[in-house]
Write an enzyme that holds these catalytic residues in place. Structure first.
Site, PDB file in Angstrom:
ATOM      1  N   ASP A   1       0.728  -1.158   0.008  1.00 46.66           N
ATOM      2  CA  ASP A   1       0.040  -0.078  -0.091  1.00 46.66           C
ATOM      3  C   ASP A   1       0.976   1.249  -0.121  1.00 46.66           C
ATOM      4  OD1 ASP A   1      -2.227   1.583  -0.019  1.00 46.66           O
ATOM      5  OD2 ASP A   1      -2.614   1.282   2.102  1.00 46.66           O
TER       6      ASP A   1
ATOM      7  N   HIS B   1       2.737   3.105  -8.630  1.00 41.91           N
ATOM      8  CA  HIS B   1       2.694   1.716  -9.049  1.00 41.91           C
ATOM      9  C   HIS B   1       3.716   1.078  -9.869  1.00 41.91           C
ATOM     10  CE1 HIS B   1      -1.086   2.130  -7.699  1.00 41.91           C
ATOM     11  NE2 HIS B   1      -1.760   2.460  -8.635  1.00 41.91           N
TER      12      HIS B   1
ATOM     13  N   TRP C   1     -11.148  -2.707  -9.083  1.00 42.48           N
ATOM     14  CA  TRP C   1     -11.833  -2.689 -10.274  1.00 42.48           C
ATOM     15  C   TRP C   1     -12.620  -1.356 -10.260  1.00 42.48           C
ATOM     16  CZ3 TRP C   1     -10.178  -5.175 -14.003  1.00 42.48           C
ATOM     17  CH2 TRP C   1      -9.878  -6.392 -14.245  1.00 42.48           C
TER      18      TRP C   1
ATOM     19  N   LEU D   1      11.054 -20.658  -4.603  1.00 41.47           N
ATOM     20  CA  LEU D   1      10.132 -19.751  -3.858  1.00 41.47           C
ATOM     21  C   LEU D   1       9.012 -19.701  -4.884  1.00 41.47           C
ATOM     22  CD1 LEU D   1       9.396 -17.008  -2.186  1.00 41.47           C
ATOM     23  CD2 LEU D   1      10.906 -15.976  -3.750  1.00 41.47           C
TER      24      LEU D   1
ATOM     25  N   ARG E   1       1.841  -4.968   6.214  1.00 40.43           N
ATOM     26  CA  ARG E   1       1.389  -4.102   5.381  1.00 40.43           C
ATOM     27  C   ARG E   1       2.290  -2.864   5.456  1.00 40.43           C
ATOM     28  NH1 ARG E   1      -5.043  -2.773   4.509  1.00 40.43           N
ATOM     29  NH2 ARG E   1      -4.718  -0.964   3.092  1.00 40.43           N
TER      30      ARG E   1
ATOM     31  N   ARG F   1      -5.492  -2.034   8.558  1.00 40.82           N
ATOM     32  CA  ARG F   1      -6.837  -2.780   7.876  1.00 40.82           C
ATOM     33  C   ARG F   1      -6.403  -3.998   7.242  1.00 40.82           C
ATOM     34  NH1 ARG F   1      -8.125   2.394   6.237  1.00 40.82           N
ATOM     35  NH2 ARG F   1      -7.149   2.136   4.476  1.00 40.82           N
TER      36      ARG F   1
ATOM     37  N   SER G   1      -8.224  -5.450   4.792  1.00 39.54           N
ATOM     38  CA  SER G   1      -8.855  -5.062   3.215  1.00 39.54           C
ATOM     39  C   SER G   1      -9.052  -6.383   2.558  1.00 39.54           C
ATOM     40  CB  SER G   1      -7.726  -4.225   2.600  1.00 39.54           C
ATOM     41  OG  SER G   1      -7.460  -2.990   3.172  1.00 39.54           O
TER      42      SER G   1
END
Ligand code: FPP
Length: 244
Positions: free
Chosen positions: A21, A39, A71, A133, A190, A196, A198
């Site tokens: 996040d 991103h 979305w 992995l 997180r 949260r 989520s």
């Protein structure tokens, strides 16, 4: 700080799950109007975390790359993320394979645009014999949807008379989740400070240790990962049982 903060005489989590996040905030902080810049930087962090997994012996890494709720973001952001994923796979898959990484995905993959889905399926197929992995991308993933899908499958087996309701166990549920063979994550990380879950791996994280760092995902590096592992090692895991 470095990998030295990890005590290799203590257990290292086999499975680490991450809610990546803070990409949007990172873009804003750096003066970019387009959230996609965040991103893109976040995609680079994935490479750093894979190196950290390799160095510490983590066997499974699950990344929350796109939620069912995502979305609802703007068309431009959704299309940008899907194209970023496609390009990420094209650029990195050979190197991932060389490093012994098996790519997997959980979520409603059939909702992804064709180009991205095909590249994903190709990469999954190409890397399927690797065992060092497992990199599991949660894509178009929502944990409640996963649980609903699971209940539907079990209900249909019961309806066919192949399973009695009283024989449904936790193991039955696990067997009908998206990736039954993967052990539950011992550690959930997180980034960017939100407290949260989520809609991420609700069943699987029942006993996971949760580590929240204020660091934004694009700034997260190997050392941050080592810090999370060291923090995990300093907790006593009791699963609701014995108190020390
Ligand atoms: C959350 O940040 C992040 C996402 C919704 C997408 C995560 C995607 C990546 C890290 C890169 C692409 C992935 C791959 C596998 C190549 P946010 O946008 O919610 O950040 P904010 O809360 O600061 O706005």
């Amino acid at each position: 700080m470095s990998i030295d903060i990890i005590d290799f005489d203590k257990p290292v989590p086999k499975h680490v799950a991450v809610i990546m996040d803070g990409n949007g905030r990172w873009a804003k902080k750096h003066g970019f109007a387009a959230r996609l810049k965040g991103h893109e930087a976040g995609a680079e962090t994935i490479r750093a975390v894979l190196r950290a997994c390799d160095n510490t012996g983590v066997r499974y890494l699950t990344l929350y790359a796109f939620s069912t709720e995502n979305w609802k973001r703007s068309k431009t952001e959704v299309a940008g993320l899907m194209e970023l994923l496609r390009r990420f796979l094209i650029k990195n898959i050979d190197e991932l394979i060389e490093k012994g990484i098996r790519l997997r995905a959980i979520g409603q993959i059939d909702r992804l645009p064709n180009g991205t889905r095909k590249e994903l399926e190709r990469s999954i197929e190409k890397s399927k014999h690797n065992t060092k992995l497992d990199l599991i991308l949660a894509l178009s993933y929502g944990s409640r949807t996963e649980i609903v899908d699971c209940i539907r499958q079990i209900a249909s087996i019961v309806k066919d008379g192949k399973l009695a309701p009283e024989d449904i166990s936790e193991e039955t549920v696990k067997q009908h989740l998206y990736a039954p063979d993967i052990p539950d994550p011992e550690l959930l990380i997180r980034t960017s400070g939100e407290m949260r879950i989520s809609n991420f791996l609700l069943w699987q994280i029942s006993y996971s240790e949760i580590y929240v760092t204020p660091t934004l995902w694009p700034d997260f590096r190997e050392d941050d990962f080592y810090e999370a592992i060291a923090d995990y090692q300093n907790r006593s895991r009791r699963y609701g049982g014995r108190k020390n």
